[in-house]
Design an enzyme around this catalytic site. Structure first.
Site, short mmCIF file in Angstrom:
data_model
loop_
_atom_site.label_atom_id
_atom_site.label_comp_id
_atom_site.label_asym_id
_atom_site.label_seq_id
_atom_site.Cartn_x
_atom_site.Cartn_y
_atom_site.Cartn_z
N CYS A 73 1.08 -17.97 21.99
CA CYS A 73 2.33 -18.52 21.85
C CYS A 73 2.42 -20.19 21.73
CB CYS A 73 3.03 -17.89 23.11
SG CYS A 73 2.12 -18.32 24.83
N GLU A 120 12.61 -21.82 27.70
CA GLU A 120 12.40 -21.55 26.21
C GLU A 120 13.46 -20.84 25.70
OE1 GLU A 120 7.89 -22.56 25.62
OE2 GLU A 120 8.34 -20.58 26.01
#
Length: 180
Positions: A73, A120
């Site tokens: 990620c 996020e």
């Protein structure tokens, strides 16, 4: 938080609103200190036995060091497509490539004990390959394959060993798997 503790601290992140529309860019350190919403991605690589490749984050990471998480990620750079960023980081962290397909997005916010906040708009990509990883030890300290049912058991028994975003998106991941 000391500035030198953050890898890529001067890297610019893409600030977005809750519809994932870009509203600016800002350096990584201040984004995480201020808890600003930014674009991110999470990659889930499966092998031909439908096992998920997990990574254990390096102990040198600025948050969640040593925790188990999805394959890879990170954040796209300004002007970089999310898919291009996924391919770049999968190779940089795990030394591998795979055909990646967008699956779903989710929004989350989590404040870490060190005072940093992840906030996020996370785009999830799924891929399949039997190519083994060649990990970047600055990013990853270990890896393993695990079935989704076994991972759910592991998370239930030892939630403190897994990253917040992995635990948050597990249900949605299961609903969107390309195999059942």
């Amino acid at each position: 938080m000391k500035k030198q503790l953050i890898d890529g601290q001067d890297e610019l992140l893409i600030l977005v609103n809750e519809q994932d529309i870009q509203i600016g860019v800002q350096d990584k350190l201040s984004v995480h200190i201020e808890g600003l919403l930014h674009r991110a991605f999470s990659i889930f690589i499966f092998n031909s036995q439908s096992e998920l490749l997990l990574q254990q984050r390096s102990n040198g990471k600025y948050h969640s060091p040593g925790l188990w998480t999805n394959t890879c990620c990170s954040h796209p750079r300004p002007g970089e497509s999310t898919l291009d960023a996924c391919n770049r980081r999968l190779y940089e962290e795990m030394g591998m490539s795979a055909e990646l397909k967008f699956s779903f997005s989710f929004l989350y916010q989590f404040k870490f004990l060190n005072g940093l906040t992840e906030h996020e708009y996370d785009h999830v990509f799924i891929g399949q390959t039997d190519q083994g990883p060649e990990i970047n030890l600055n990013e990853v300290q270990a890896w393993k394959y695990i079935s989704i049912p076994d991972l759910e058991i592991e998370i239930a028994l030892n939630p403190e060993l897994y990253t917040p975003w992995l635990k948050i998106c597990m249900a949605q991941l299961k609903e969107n798997l390309p195999f059942k």
